[in-house]
Scaffold this motif. Structure first.
Motif, PDB file in Angstrom:
ATOM      1  N   PHE A  97       0.868  -1.178   0.000  1.00  0.00           N
ATOM      2  CA  PHE A  97       0.000   0.000   0.000  1.00  0.00           C
ATOM      3  C   PHE A  97       0.904   1.226   0.000  1.00  0.00           C
ATOM      4  N   LYS A  98       0.473   2.278  -0.659  1.00  0.00           N
ATOM      5  CA  LYS A  98       1.217   3.532  -0.545  1.00  0.00           C
ATOM      6  C   LYS A  98       0.244   4.697  -0.500  1.00  0.00           C
ATOM      7  N   THR A  99       0.668   5.772   0.125  1.00  0.00           N
ATOM      8  CA  THR A  99      -0.154   6.969   0.192  1.00  0.00           C
ATOM      9  C   THR A  99       0.751   8.177   0.339  1.00  0.00           C
ATOM     10  N   GLU A 100       0.214   9.331   0.040  1.00  0.00           N
ATOM     11  CA  GLU A 100       1.014  10.541   0.154  1.00  0.00           C
ATOM     12  C   GLU A 100       1.298  10.850   1.622  1.00  0.00           C
ATOM     13  N   ALA A 101       2.484  11.341   1.902  1.00  0.00           N
ATOM     14  CA  ALA A 101       2.892  11.603   3.279  1.00  0.00           C
ATOM     15  C   ALA A 101       1.947  12.573   3.981  1.00  0.00           C
ATOM     16  N   HIS A 102       1.361  13.503   3.233  1.00  0.00           N
ATOM     17  CA  HIS A 102       0.447  14.485   3.833  1.00  0.00           C
ATOM     18  C   HIS A 102      -0.917  13.894   4.170  1.00  0.00           C
ATOM     19  N   ASN A 103      -1.218  12.698   3.653  1.00  0.00           N
ATOM     20  CA  ASN A 103      -2.559  12.138   3.820  1.00  0.00           C
ATOM     21  C   ASN A 103      -2.639  11.344   5.124  1.00  0.00           C
ATOM     22  N   ALA A 104      -2.811  12.066   6.223  1.00  0.00           N
ATOM     23  CA  ALA A 104      -2.822  11.434   7.541  1.00  0.00           C
ATOM     24  C   ALA A 104      -3.969  10.443   7.683  1.00  0.00           C
ATOM     25  N   GLN A 105      -5.132  10.746   7.118  1.00  0.00           N
ATOM     26  CA  GLN A 105      -6.279   9.847   7.221  1.00  0.00           C
ATOM     27  C   GLN A 105      -5.990   8.518   6.534  1.00  0.00           C
ATOM     28  N   SER A 106      -5.387   8.568   5.349  1.00  0.00           N
ATOM     29  CA  SER A 106      -5.069   7.346   4.627  1.00  0.00           C
ATOM     30  C   SER A 106      -3.989   6.543   5.347  1.00  0.00           C
ATOM     31  N   ARG A 107      -2.978   7.221   5.873  1.00  0.00           N
ATOM     32  CA  ARG A 107      -1.918   6.512   6.590  1.00  0.00           C
ATOM     33  C   ARG A 107      -2.485   5.773   7.800  1.00  0.00           C
ATOM     34  N   LYS A 108      -3.381   6.427   8.526  1.00  0.00           N
ATOM     35  CA  LYS A 108      -4.002   5.802   9.692  1.00  0.00           C
ATOM     36  C   LYS A 108      -4.835   4.593   9.278  1.00  0.00           C
ATOM     37  N   ALA A 109      -5.579   4.729   8.175  1.00  0.00           N
ATOM     38  CA  ALA A 109      -6.429   3.633   7.711  1.00  0.00           C
ATOM     39  C   ALA A 109      -5.598   2.426   7.280  1.00  0.00           C
ATOM     40  N   ILE A 110      -4.464   2.669   6.633  1.00  0.00           N
ATOM     41  CA  ILE A 110      -3.617   1.554   6.192  1.00  0.00           C
ATOM     42  C   ILE A 110      -3.014   0.828   7.389  1.00  0.00           C
ATOM     43  N   LEU A 111      -2.551   1.572   8.373  1.00  0.00           N
ATOM     44  CA  LEU A 111      -2.016   0.941   9.577  1.00  0.00           C
ATOM     45  C   LEU A 111      -3.079   0.108  10.284  1.00  0.00           C
ATOM     46  N   ALA A 112      -4.321   0.583  10.244  1.00  0.00           N
ATOM     47  CA  ALA A 112      -5.411  -0.144  10.899  1.00  0.00           C
ATOM     48  C   ALA A 112      -5.691  -1.484  10.227  1.00  0.00           C
ATOM     49  N   LEU A 113      -5.258  -1.660   8.983  1.00  0.00           N
ATOM     50  CA  LEU A 113      -5.419  -2.940   8.295  1.00  0.00           C
ATOM     51  C   LEU A 113      -4.476  -4.003   8.840  1.00  0.00           C
ATOM     52  N   GLY A 114      -3.467  -3.577   9.583  1.00  0.00           N
ATOM     53  CA  GLY A 114      -2.430  -4.496  10.035  1.00  0.00           C
ATOM     54  C   GLY A 114      -1.170  -4.421   9.210  1.00  0.00           C
ATOM     55  N   ALA A 115      -1.101  -3.442   8.302  1.00  0.00           N
ATOM     56  CA  ALA A 115       0.103  -3.258   7.486  1.00  0.00           C
ATOM     57  C   ALA A 115       1.205  -2.590   8.306  1.00  0.00           C
ATOM     58  N   ARG A 138       3.303  19.268  -8.721  1.00  0.00           N
ATOM     59  CA  ARG A 138       3.566  19.173  -7.281  1.00  0.00           C
ATOM     60  C   ARG A 138       4.303  17.868  -6.974  1.00  0.00           C
ATOM     61  N   PRO A 139       5.466  17.950  -6.299  1.00  0.00           N
ATOM     62  CA  PRO A 139       6.163  16.716  -5.909  1.00  0.00           C
ATOM     63  C   PRO A 139       5.405  16.003  -4.795  1.00  0.00           C
ATOM     64  N   ARG A 140       5.435  14.678  -4.837  1.00  0.00           N
ATOM     65  CA  ARG A 140       4.671  13.875  -3.885  1.00  0.00           C
ATOM     66  C   ARG A 140       5.607  12.939  -3.128  1.00  0.00           C
ATOM     67  N   ASP A 141       5.716  13.119  -1.820  1.00  0.00           N
ATOM     68  CA  ASP A 141       6.419  12.180  -0.955  1.00  0.00           C
ATOM     69  C   ASP A 141       5.460  11.027  -0.657  1.00  0.00           C
ATOM     70  N   MET A 142       5.902   9.795  -0.915  1.00  0.00           N
ATOM     71  CA  MET A 142       5.019   8.642  -0.780  1.00  0.00           C
ATOM     72  C   MET A 142       5.492   7.724   0.348  1.00  0.00           C
ATOM     73  N   VAL A 143       4.552   7.338   1.210  1.00  0.00           N
ATOM     74  CA  VAL A 143       4.833   6.431   2.315  1.00  0.00           C
ATOM     75  C   VAL A 143       4.383   5.025   1.908  1.00  0.00           C
ATOM     76  N   TYR A 144       5.271   4.059   2.058  1.00  0.00           N
ATOM     77  CA  TYR A 144       4.988   2.674   1.664  1.00  0.00           C
ATOM     78  C   TYR A 144       4.714   1.810   2.898  1.00  0.00           C
ATOM     79  N   PHE A 145       3.744   0.901   2.733  1.00  0.00           N
ATOM     80  CA  PHE A 145       3.342  -0.055   3.768  1.00  0.00           C
ATOM     81  C   PHE A 145       3.224  -1.426   3.100  1.00  0.00           C
ATOM     82  N   SER A 146       3.209  -2.473   3.921  1.00  0.00           N
ATOM     83  CA  SER A 146       3.021  -3.809   3.343  1.00  0.00           C
ATOM     84  C   SER A 146       2.489  -4.784   4.374  1.00  0.00           C
ATOM     85  N   ILE A 147       1.887  -5.861   3.847  1.00  0.00           N
ATOM     86  CA  ILE A 147       1.530  -7.042   4.620  1.00  0.00           C
ATOM     87  C   ILE A 147       2.166  -8.231   3.909  1.00  0.00           C
TER      88      ILE A 147
END
Length: 209
Positions: free
Chosen positions: A133-151, A167-176
């Motif tokens: 999973f990946k989301t933009e670093a500024h997207n706090a709601q999405s980051r929280k939702a991905i962590l809640a999946l167990g990633a 606009r440059p986009r810093d991307m945060v990566y998650f995985s399961i």
């Protein structure tokens, strides 16, 4: 890894293969500016939505993506879209992304069940070893939702992508990983059980939880 169009059925939502016939319903569900504020490009019109779906289908034709329309079972209404993307069969890896829901179905349990359906298909049918999973670093709601999946959060790739407006986009990566999936699956099932049943939600007027 057989990435073929498939319908995934839950108790709340149905994920069905995306087609151009979904465009009018997706436009009714998705022309909300807040959905696209942190995305590569805005979707402001039905023509924009048609181009969005065509691009997804082009990726599918290249075996790089498998997009779905998300349908609420209680009403039969299209409420959003999601997909498998960046598919890497040689490495038994897929990404789940390009996910959005019309605002009235956010925090309704639809996303939790959609992720449960997609992850179950990925790990138990496609036999992947990793879902990203990946989301933009500024997207706090999405980051929280991905962590809640167990990633698990893997890190931030700075200025990794560029939006259409430059606009440059810093991307945060998650995985399961596959050996983490049983615990994540149990966690998702527990979360889904906390939402009111679809019948009750429909009776109460469809307000998001």
């Amino acid at each position: 890894m057989d990435i073929s169009p498939v319908t995934l059925l839950g108790s709340r939502v149905r994920l069905e293969p995306l087609t151009l016939q979904h465009v009018p319903a997706l436009a009714r569900a998705g022309l909300h500016p807040e959905l696209w504020r942190l995305q590569p490009r805005p979707i402001d019109t039905e023509a924009d939505m048609r181009a969005y779906v065509r691009a997804a289908l082009d990726d599918q034709a290249r075996a790089a993506s498998l997009p779905f329309a998300v349908v609420d079972l209680a009403s039969g209404t299209v409420i959003g879209s999601t997909r498998f993307m960046d598919i890497a069969p040689a490495h038994r890896r897929v990404e789940i992304g390009a996910t959005w829901y019309t605002p009235s179905f956010q925090r309704s349990g639809a996303n939790v069940e959609s992720k449960l359906l997609l992850l179950t298909h990925a790990f138990e049918t496609l036999a992947v070893q990793k879902v990203v999973f990946k989301t933009e670093a500024h997207n706090a709601q999405s980051r929280k939702a991905i962590l809640a999946l167990g990633a698990l959060e893997e890190g931030t790739l700075r200025r990794h992508l560029i939006a259409d407006n430059g606009r440059p986009r810093d991307m945060v990566y998650f995985s399961i990983l596959d050996d983490e999936w049983p615990n994540a699956k149990a966690r998702l099932r527990e979360r889904l059980a906390r939402y009111p049943s679809p019948t009750r939600r429909s009776r109460e007027g469809g307000n998001p939880c």
